[in-house]
Scaffold this motif. Structure first.
Motif, PDB file in Angstrom:
ATOM      1  N   LEU A 253       5.150 -99.039 -34.154  1.00  0.00           N
ATOM      2  CA  LEU A 253       5.092 -98.044 -33.086  1.00  0.00           C
ATOM      3  C   LEU A 253       3.656 -97.855 -32.599  1.00  0.00           C
ATOM      4  O   LEU A 253       3.410 -97.703 -31.400  1.00  0.00           O
ATOM      5  N   LEU A 254       2.711 -97.867 -33.535  1.00  0.00           N
ATOM      6  CA  LEU A 254       1.303 -97.736 -33.160  1.00  0.00           C
ATOM      7  C   LEU A 254       0.865 -98.913 -32.306  1.00  0.00           C
ATOM      8  O   LEU A 254       0.151 -98.750 -31.311  1.00  0.00           O
ATOM      9  N   GLU A 255       1.282-100.109 -32.668  1.00  0.00           N
ATOM     10  CA  GLU A 255       0.939-101.298 -31.887  1.00  0.00           C
ATOM     11  C   GLU A 255       1.529-101.205 -30.479  1.00  0.00           C
ATOM     12  O   GLU A 255       0.925-101.671 -29.506  1.00  0.00           O
ATOM     13  N   MET A 256       2.688-100.599 -30.353  1.00  0.00           N
ATOM     14  CA  MET A 256       3.334-100.442 -29.054  1.00  0.00           C
ATOM     15  C   MET A 256       2.723 -99.306 -28.244  1.00  0.00           C
ATOM     16  O   MET A 256       2.813 -99.295 -27.009  1.00  0.00           O
ATOM     17  N   ASP A 257       2.115 -98.340 -28.925  1.00  0.00           N
ATOM     18  CA  ASP A 257       1.532 -97.172 -28.255  1.00  0.00           C
ATOM     19  C   ASP A 257       0.028 -97.381 -28.092  1.00  0.00           C
ATOM     20  O   ASP A 257      -0.394 -98.313 -27.423  1.00  0.00           O
ATOM     21  N   ALA A 258      -0.787 -96.537 -28.690  1.00  0.00           N
ATOM     22  CA  ALA A 258      -2.240 -96.671 -28.570  1.00  0.00           C
ATOM     23  C   ALA A 258      -2.912 -95.903 -29.693  1.00  0.00           C
ATOM     24  O   ALA A 258      -2.382 -94.907 -30.191  1.00  0.00           O
ATOM     25  N   LEU A 259      -4.086 -96.354 -30.075  1.00  0.00           N
ATOM     26  CA  LEU A 259      -4.884 -95.712 -31.102  1.00  0.00           C
ATOM     27  C   LEU A 259      -6.084 -95.028 -30.448  1.00  0.00           C
ATOM     28  O   LEU A 259      -6.674 -95.555 -29.504  1.00  0.00           O
ATOM     29  N   GLY A 260      -6.463 -93.863 -30.967  1.00  0.00           N
ATOM     30  CA  GLY A 260      -7.629 -93.170 -30.429  1.00  0.00           C
ATOM     31  C   GLY A 260      -7.300 -92.377 -29.178  1.00  0.00           C
ATOM     32  O   GLY A 260      -6.142 -92.107 -28.867  1.00  0.00           O
ATOM     33  N   GLY A 261      -8.355 -92.000 -28.434  1.00  0.00           N
ATOM     34  CA  GLY A 261      -8.177 -91.164 -27.268  1.00  0.00           C
ATOM     35  C   GLY A 261      -7.879 -91.948 -26.008  1.00  0.00           C
ATOM     36  O   GLY A 261      -8.093 -93.154 -25.933  1.00  0.00           O
ATOM     37  N   SER A 262      -7.369 -91.224 -25.000  1.00  0.00           N
ATOM     38  CA  SER A 262      -7.137 -91.751 -23.643  1.00  0.00           C
ATOM     39  C   SER A 262      -6.163 -92.921 -23.600  1.00  0.00           C
ATOM     40  O   SER A 262      -6.289 -93.808 -22.752  1.00  0.00           O
ATOM     41  N   GLY A 263      -5.192 -92.917 -24.498  1.00  0.00           N
ATOM     42  CA  GLY A 263      -4.198 -93.991 -24.499  1.00  0.00           C
ATOM     43  C   GLY A 263      -3.414 -94.071 -23.206  1.00  0.00           C
ATOM     44  O   GLY A 263      -3.016 -95.156 -22.780  1.00  0.00           O
ATOM     45  N   SER A 264      -3.188 -92.925 -22.548  1.00  0.00           N
ATOM     46  CA  SER A 264      -2.429 -92.934 -21.294  1.00  0.00           C
ATOM     47  C   SER A 264      -3.222 -93.558 -20.154  1.00  0.00           C
ATOM     48  O   SER A 264      -2.667 -93.872 -19.100  1.00  0.00           O
ATOM     49  N   ARG A 265      -4.540 -93.755 -20.372  1.00  0.00           N
ATOM     50  CA  ARG A 265      -5.383 -94.381 -19.347  1.00  0.00           C
ATOM     51  C   ARG A 265      -5.726 -95.821 -19.722  1.00  0.00           C
ATOM     52  O   ARG A 265      -6.670 -96.396 -19.180  1.00  0.00           O
ATOM     53  N   GLY A 266      -4.979 -96.380 -20.656  1.00  0.00           N
ATOM     54  CA  GLY A 266      -5.153 -97.794 -20.978  1.00  0.00           C
ATOM     55  C   GLY A 266      -6.035 -98.092 -22.169  1.00  0.00           C
ATOM     56  O   GLY A 266      -6.208 -99.253 -22.545  1.00  0.00           O
ATOM     57  N   TYR A 267      -6.602 -97.069 -22.806  1.00  0.00           N
ATOM     58  CA  TYR A 267      -7.454 -97.280 -23.978  1.00  0.00           C
ATOM     59  C   TYR A 267      -6.588 -97.594 -25.199  1.00  0.00           C
ATOM     60  O   TYR A 267      -5.406 -97.285 -25.269  1.00  0.00           O
ATOM     61  N   GLY A 268      -7.214 -98.187 -26.211  1.00  0.00           N
ATOM     62  CA  GLY A 268      -6.664 -98.208 -27.553  1.00  0.00           C
ATOM     63  C   GLY A 268      -5.481 -99.096 -27.860  1.00  0.00           C
ATOM     64  O   GLY A 268      -4.792 -98.880 -28.849  1.00  0.00           O
ATOM     65  N   LYS A 269      -5.227-100.133 -27.040  1.00  0.00           N
ATOM     66  CA  LYS A 269      -4.162-101.071 -27.393  1.00  0.00           C
ATOM     67  C   LYS A 269      -4.675-101.990 -28.500  1.00  0.00           C
ATOM     68  O   LYS A 269      -5.772-102.545 -28.405  1.00  0.00           O
ATOM     69  N   ILE A 270      -3.878-102.146 -29.558  1.00  0.00           N
ATOM     70  CA  ILE A 270      -4.296-102.941 -30.705  1.00  0.00           C
ATOM     71  C   ILE A 270      -3.186-103.910 -31.109  1.00  0.00           C
ATOM     72  O   ILE A 270      -2.038-103.783 -30.676  1.00  0.00           O
ATOM     73  N   LYS A 271      -3.561-104.845 -31.973  1.00  0.00           N
ATOM     74  CA  LYS A 271      -2.592-105.784 -32.538  1.00  0.00           C
ATOM     75  C   LYS A 271      -2.890-105.946 -34.022  1.00  0.00           C
ATOM     76  O   LYS A 271      -4.047-106.120 -34.409  1.00  0.00           O
ATOM     77  N   PHE A 272      -1.846-105.867 -34.845  1.00  0.00           N
ATOM     78  CA  PHE A 272      -1.990-106.087 -36.278  1.00  0.00           C
ATOM     79  C   PHE A 272      -1.758-107.559 -36.606  1.00  0.00           C
ATOM     80  O   PHE A 272      -0.851-108.185 -36.074  1.00  0.00           O
ATOM     81  N   GLU A 273      -2.587-108.085 -37.492  1.00  0.00           N
ATOM     82  CA  GLU A 273      -2.367-109.407 -38.076  1.00  0.00           C
ATOM     83  C   GLU A 273      -2.415-109.258 -39.593  1.00  0.00           C
ATOM     84  O   GLU A 273      -3.440-108.825 -40.135  1.00  0.00           O
TER      85      GLU A 273
END
Length: 217
Positions: free
Chosen positions: A182-202
């Motif tokens: 769910l975190l990978e699909m959403d965003a980490l940190g601030g301003s996720g609704s403005r495109g910040y914080g997209k991550i990928k787990f390996e």
């Protein structure tokens, strides 16, 4: 209650879009950064606090499972079988909660490719944001904000441990993986609704990596 096993989950976090986890700033200098990212006091490199990961994963799982109050805020529980409380701990009602210790422990995530980013003069980046007065359609009088971000392409070490006491904990480990998805699909940190914080787990473990890839909602 007897500890059966401690599972380890290791891997990397790949930053896909600029990441901002704020450090706070009591003094703002003219032309400086208004919102700096959190940094290691020894190396000066940005890092991802384990508390930020834990808090966001918990929140997303609470929303997903419906363990929230009517206003969207999380609720505390005395139920020792509540999976969220068992995984992440139950800070409230401690004297009445009988579910035992927190199962998951997130480590702070150190930057792995600092040398590469320094060579590109890209250890962090400054993003200028302008607030828009939606009534007038013009820039706000508040002026631009200078946001410091960890740039896309940064790679962080990822490590957590998970305590297993019984079959409920064994089952709930799958729920923890769902929270990371769910975190990978959403965003980490601030301003996720403005495109910040997209991550990928390996993940280092191939079986875990395959299981994680197959998670669907």
């Amino acid at each position: 209650m007897k500890l059966r096993e401690i599972k380890e989950l290791k891997g990397k976090i790949i930053i896909k879009t600029g990441l901002h986890i704020g450090a706070g700033n009591d003094e703002i200098n003219i032309g400086g950064i208004d919102n700096p990212v959190v940094k290691d006091p020894i190396t000066g490199y940005p890092y991802i606090p384990g508390s930020s990961l834990k808090g966001k994963v918990r929140t997303l799982l609470e929303w997903y499972k419906g363990y929230v109050n009517q206003d969207g805020s999380p609720y505390s529980t005395k139920d020792s079988n509540n999976p969220i409380a068992r995984i992440f701990g139950n800070g409230k009602n401690e004297s009445e909660y009988k579910g035992g210790p927190t199962r998951v422990s997130f480590s702070d995530c150190r930057l792995l490719n600092a040398k590469e980013l320094i060579e590109k003069d890209a250890l962090t980046e400054s993003k200028v944001e302008v607030s828009i007065d939606r009534t007038k359609g013009t820039a706000s009088k508040a002026g631009p904000r200078h946001m410091e971000r960890v740039p896309a392409g940064a790679v962080f070490e990822f490590y957590l441990t998970y305590k297993v006491f019984d079959e409920h904990d064994e089952k709930n480990f799958e729920l923890l993986l769902q929270g990371l998805k769910l975190l990978e699909m959403d965003a980490l940190g601030g301003s996720g609704s403005r495109g910040y914080g997209k991550i990928k787990f390996e993940f280092d473990d191939e079986e875990i990596a395959k299981k994680f890839q197959e998670i669907k909602f």
